[in-house]
Enzyme design. Sequence first.
Site, mmCIF file in Angstrom:
data_model
loop_
_atom_site.group_PDB
_atom_site.id
_atom_site.type_symbol
_atom_site.label_atom_id
_atom_site.label_comp_id
_atom_site.label_asym_id
_atom_site.label_seq_id
_atom_site.Cartn_x
_atom_site.Cartn_y
_atom_site.Cartn_z
ATOM 1 N N ASP A 12 42.192 45.635 47.318
ATOM 2 C CA ASP A 12 42.836 44.775 46.334
ATOM 3 C C ASP A 12 43.997 45.596 45.758
ATOM 4 O O ASP A 12 43.996 46.818 45.857
ATOM 5 C CB ASP A 12 41.819 44.420 45.244
ATOM 6 C CG ASP A 12 42.429 43.574 44.146
ATOM 7 O OD1 ASP A 12 43.202 42.671 44.460
ATOM 8 O OD2 ASP A 12 42.132 43.847 42.964
ATOM 9 N N ASP A 15 37.816 45.486 42.057
ATOM 10 C CA ASP A 15 37.423 45.919 40.713
ATOM 11 C C ASP A 15 35.975 45.603 40.392
ATOM 12 O O ASP A 15 35.494 45.944 39.314
ATOM 13 C CB ASP A 15 38.348 45.327 39.644
ATOM 14 C CG ASP A 15 38.289 43.803 39.595
ATOM 15 O OD1 ASP A 15 37.364 43.235 40.206
ATOM 16 O OD2 ASP A 15 39.152 43.193 38.947
#
Length: 786
Positions: free
Chosen positions: A482, A676
């Site tokens: 990401d 995350d």
Amino acid sequence: MEKKMKDIKYSLSDLSCASCADRIERKVNKLDDVEVASVNFVTKEITITPKKSYDSETLFSKIKKIVKDEESSTEVCEISTNLLFAIEGLDCANCAAKIEDKLIKTDGIIDASVDFMSKKLKLVLSNVSEKNKIIDITQKIISKLEPGVTISEINQGGDSDVEEVDESTLKKDLIIFGVGILLFISALFVKEDTLPHYVLLILSYFIIGGEVVLKAFKNIFRGKVFDENFLMTIATVGAFIIGEHPEAVAVMIFFQIGEFFQDIAVNRSRRSIKKLLDIRPDTAMIQNGKNSVEMRIEEVGIGEIMIIRPGERIPLDGEVITGKSTIDTKVLTGESVPTSVFPGEQVLSGCININGVLTVMVTKLSSESTVSKVLELVENASSKKAPTEKFITKFARVYTPIVVIIAALLAFIPPLLIEGATFDEWIYRALIFLVISCPCALVVSIPLGFFGGIGAASRNGILVKGGNFLEALNDIEIAVFDKTGTLTEGTFTVTEINTMNGLSNEELLEKAAYVESYSNHPIAVSVVSKYNKEINQNLLSKVEEISGHGVKAMYQGAEILIGNARLMDKEGIDFQESKSLGSILYIAIDGQYAGNIVVSDQIKKDSKTAIQMLKSFGIKKIVMLTGDKKLVADSVGKELMIDEVYSELLPEDKLIKVEELLKQKSKKGKLFFVGDGINDTPVLARSDIGIAMGGLGADAAIDVADVVIMNDEPSKIGTAVFVAKRTRKIVWQNIYFALGIKFMFLALGALGIATMWEAVIADVGVSLLAVLNAMRVLNYKYDKSL
């Protein structure tokens, strides 16, 4: 402040319907006994905070009914059905594997895992109500397989003390062993073929090896034949029978010396790993009015105030109320540079307060604190065994009986087929086979290597949830990242201020900061933060938010417009569109274009290092997925030299893209995704290995990911891969070394070149060297030439 009730967790096996999970959560929340309930669809668990007056059995029955009504195939069981026991008296790694195998086949036990390194047994029960019955059955099974071994239940994440050798017992054993050796030496100076010679040898044999012989006979009656006690007894008794009396005693002496040194090495390695995890204080100093009282951390409730002095470890997670200090977070994050903390900031259990007195309000109970989760993850990681560990356990079960059968054939077939061959000579060669066949070197050192690898990763701020994931990191072919919060800081910063019509940068920033002070959007916050001066909002009037465009307000008698290019077009402002990378805030004053402010997300300092490390390890493809604009994403990808960049993706688009990438890898190859741990849970769960970045204290990250990086450094992912490669290298060194030496001595024994005492020295020496080699994995040092 009133203490919060301890949460209860139930597992929801086979929960496959997200909407059902939502309905279950809503219905459980309506129960009278429930304060709050939360269903985690990813981990298939429901967490309940009960009210004070609840009845556990009634509550459990109600929850079971709700779940059955919504999804009949889903089973509910308390997480407490996962039981953890300390094992005392277990000194045989092969026996540990047999205990585990027997328990797994026992009714009422879903899964069992015996960790010989930490001497712990973990059971997963099918029904918590049968807990006491299962514990009794478990103890009986263990006593039958290994008499004298006992278990005692310990709390999950509880005390992980390693069984220490009692000094008085050790001295007593050494004295007895010394007497046996003196008798053996005396026998060598007495004339052979005399009664004193034989008496001294037999006495020394039973003093030194009597315990081994006794264990062997007990095991035979229990159907447990192929262990080291049986092999040594048959080998030495056989040596006596064929007239090799001194050699029989010598073999038992060397075997016992080898076992002694191996026990020392294994216990030392356990203590080394335990030392890495010795990070949880037992007590906390709690403020009680004007006084303070010491309490066990399990008794401390949320909202109570801790006093933490310089040099002390932080007992529980909390928020700083008063005081300023520097915190050493190395034990959790691997970060060597201390961090400063001030009132209002969060501090985490396990870290060390360096130089100031802090008062901290507890925000998490002991069972939910960061340090408890870290310890539980690391200690339980060894229950998830790597494929290599499973292979060695199966190999040992097959290898030893095969060698014993070959030894029997070697003893009786050649004398019948080879002219001049004697039974004494070939029985002696067969006995050498028995001595060298013990698989202890492999059974002990392989799990120790993976345990050490997990410990080394933990010391570097990386939580690996099992040896299976550590080994899988060796086979990564595709690395997927990401962008925001992973490769970039995830916090917006003003990077450019461009003005028009003679306006200074400071004047433009001031006007923008005042107007943006009414918004809590991250971009607006970054502008106010850059201004870094007190803002008097009374100077603002007629503040109007224009949805999807920006903000309009009056400041110091002037109309200020601030927003995107669409706002400028909407208001008919003649402006010059910026080509800068990032989010552009265009500003107009009284209908005239005044300039722009560029706000962008900064690439993390070590992101480039992380990508270079992964490429140096031979990872074939590195991919970045982001919802950000194509121009920004391509710029980040180019700077970091990422192979493929996919931008402007929604969360579901990321999952689709990962599915496509999974089809591109080889059958044995693996894909990891780094996110995350909160927004990217579906992708983390779908990947071969999910890595949560910056997971320190984040429940979602710890629950979903297979690997948790305890700070925001992408380079720790490279460190994790390095530790995995180093662990595998050492594990396979031990496999090649142990099997190589064994097969060599099997051949030498069969050819009549090696003697029995040489074989036993080789066997115990291999075990000792393999254990010591396994401990090298703890000495982490990144080497690009690996």
